[in-house]
Scaffold this motif. Structure first.
Motif, short mmCIF file in Angstrom:
data_model
loop_
_atom_site.label_atom_id
_atom_site.label_comp_id
_atom_site.label_asym_id
_atom_site.label_seq_id
_atom_site.Cartn_x
_atom_site.Cartn_y
_atom_site.Cartn_z
N ASN A 352 56.16 -157.92 20.95
CA ASN A 352 56.41 -157.66 22.37
C ASN A 352 55.98 -158.85 23.23
O ASN A 352 56.68 -159.25 24.15
N ASN A 356 58.62 -161.39 25.05
CA ASN A 356 58.49 -161.57 26.51
C ASN A 356 58.40 -163.04 26.86
O ASN A 356 59.09 -163.51 27.77
N LYS A 359 61.68 -164.50 26.52
CA LYS A 359 62.61 -163.93 27.50
C LYS A 359 62.42 -164.51 28.91
O LYS A 359 63.38 -164.73 29.64
N GLY A 418 57.59 -152.48 27.20
CA GLY A 418 56.86 -153.22 26.16
C GLY A 418 55.36 -153.32 26.40
O GLY A 418 54.56 -152.93 25.54
MG LIG Z 1 58.85 -156.75 26.98
#
Ligand SMILES: [Mg+2]
Ligand SMILES: Nc1ncnc2c1ncn2[C@@H]1O[C@H](COP(=O)(O)OP(=O)(O)OP(=O)(O)O)[C@@H](O)[C@H]1O
Length: 453
Positions: A352, A356, A359, A418
């Motif tokens: 997660n 992230n 992302k 998340g």
């Molecule tokens: Mg996330």
């Protein structure tokens, strides 16, 4: 009256209104001067009493706002109101759900032996207390022994008299216009309570009712939350299988087992497949949340070799990072001890945080996973050189479904689940998670985990 004397009295009144409740007035002058000065001193005394009452009532509000429990607030009332009102015992009894019984829920008393303790319950019907509940009007009994002679069947009066109480004042507790119980003030002397006491006791009762209402609402909220978790769990669980079936059929089509497909059909089926994956991912997250919230998250701790763990993770995730031209690097201290954790759950946490970082970062940046031993704990961090999170939004990132104004850089999906799951998994391992972020520079999440046995 002479001007000088008049000025003295006016000055005394001014001092009272400025908060000096005992101004000095010289003892002299004629009878009317002395009468006026005595009346002014009385006004000062009663202002002081009033001010003290308001201050004490305000202190109850403060305790309520601080989130103290009913018992703690009753303790405070029992200790601090003695200065202004007489009592040797205060107790609260609450009505049960169908208003048939009263149950004593907290008692503070100077008596050496408590006869009506917490938990004592008695039927309301046939008791004189039913009338106080029905009318909402307080009741004073100024001689409990005398009252007992007239009502020999009243068990609670018998018990309270045996505790040494001789007079009582009973006020109803009313929350959102409904009677919810009673508060009893009792004194070891007869004739303690007068009608002038009633309004102050009622004010205390009203303040305590607020706490009762708050805890009732909290209980209701907890029940609703429980219901939500159950519903979420059932809905997510029941959606998982049919979506899995749809995904399997799509794979059969894509592999040509159900006949030839052309490029256009392949494109559509691939999009359907990706969307099934997204739905399954969301469903897994919802199932996790519902399990964690209802306390059903079961950890399976086992020794974890961190070197191996991080290297395996890096090779699994490298290509995802490379798709965005992001470099995923490791900075792992050698000789890290094995830690006792549920390795699948810790993998979920790491994934997660790293997804992230990828992302929310721009291409041509680096994401680094570090780990070291520190103060008897293992510290794991995931650092990116991405957009960073504005300081006023940091506090919400660990809440479910909450996103910030920072958006994914490559059009990735974002649900906001998340980090809520990450935090709970880490807390279930008795660990902590912190975030340090600077807008335009990047974000670092740091986890501390106990090494365990
Ligand atoms: Mg996330
Ligand atoms: N490394 C990061 N850099 C900048 N912002 C971040 C970073 N990590 C999280 N955030 C912010 O915190 C929010 C919450 O993160 P979280 O992982 O809970 O949700 P998500 O990634 O949006 O969705 P999901 O994880 O459910 O797919 C994100 O939407 C983003 O705004």
């Amino acid at each position: 009256m002479e001007k000088e004397q008049r000025d003295e009295l006016v000055n005394a009144l001014r001092q009272i209104s400025a908060g000096n409740y005992h101004p000095h007035i010289p003892v002299r002058g004629n009878a009317s001067y002395r009468q006026l000065s005595a009346a002014i001193l009385d006004v000062g005394n009663s202002f002081e009493k009033h001010f003290q009452q308001e201050r004490l009532l305000g202190s109850i509000t403060e305790k309520i706002n601080d989130g103290l429990l009913l018992e703690e607030i009753l303790n405070h009332v029992f200790q601090s109101f003695r200065e202004i009102i007489p009592y040797h015992r205060i107790s609260i009894a609450l009505l049960d759900k169908d208003n048939k019984k009263l149950r004593s829920c907290c008692v503070r008393s100077d008596a050496t032996k408590i006869k009506i303790a917490k938990g004592y319950s008695a039927p309301l019907e046939g008791s004189s207390l039913a009338n106080i509940i029905a009318t909402g009007k307080p009741r004073i009994i100024n001689d409990l022994r005398n009252y007992l002679k007239k009502h020999p069947l009243s068990t609670s009066t018998k018990l309270i008299v045996a505790e040494g109480m001789r007079s009582s004042l009973t006020c109803p507790l009313i929350a959102t216009h409904e009677p919810v119980g009673l508060i009893f003030f009792s004194s070891m002397q007869t004739d303690t309570y007068k009608n002038i006491h009633i309004s102050l006791f009622q004010k205390i009762a009203r303040q305590l009712s607020v706490t009762l209402e708050k805890s009732r609402m909290y209980e209701e909220l907890m029940q609703l939350n429980e219901l939500k978790n159950r519903f979420l769990g059932i809905a997510a669980h029941d959606l998982r299988s049919p979506i899995g079936v749809i995904k399997n059929f799509i794979i059969l089509f894509l592999n040509g087992y159900l006949g030839e497909i052309d490029d256009k059909q392949r494109e559509v089926l691939s999009t359907m497949d990706k969307n099934c994956d997204r739905m399954l991912n969301l469903i897994h997250n919802l199932l996790d949340l519902s399990a964690i919230e209802s306390g059903k998250l079961e950890l399976k701790p086992e020794p974890l070799d961190l070197q191996k763990f991080f290297h395996t993770y890096q090779s699994m995730t490298k290509s995802l990072a490379e798709q965005k031209q992001i470099e995923l690097t490791l900075n792992i201290e050698p000789d890290l001890p094995d830690i006792m954790v549920d390795s699948n759950r810790i993998m979920q946490v790491l994934d997660n945080l790293v997804t992230n970082a990828i992302k929310f970062s721009h291409p041509n940046t680096t994401v680094t996973i570090s780990a070291r031993k520190r103060n008897g704990l293992v510290e794991i961090s995931v650092a990116d050189h991405g957009q960073g999170i504005p300081p006023d939004e940091i506090s919400k990132i660990f809440k479910e479904f909450s996103k910030t104004s920072v958006r994914p850089t490559g059009g990735e999906k974002s649900t906001g689940l998340g980090l809520a799951i990450v935090r709970r998994i880490i807390e279930a391992h008795n660990g902590t998670i912190e975030v340090d972020s600077t807008v335009g520079k990047g974000t670092t999440f740091t986890i501390n985990l106990p090494i365990g046995n």
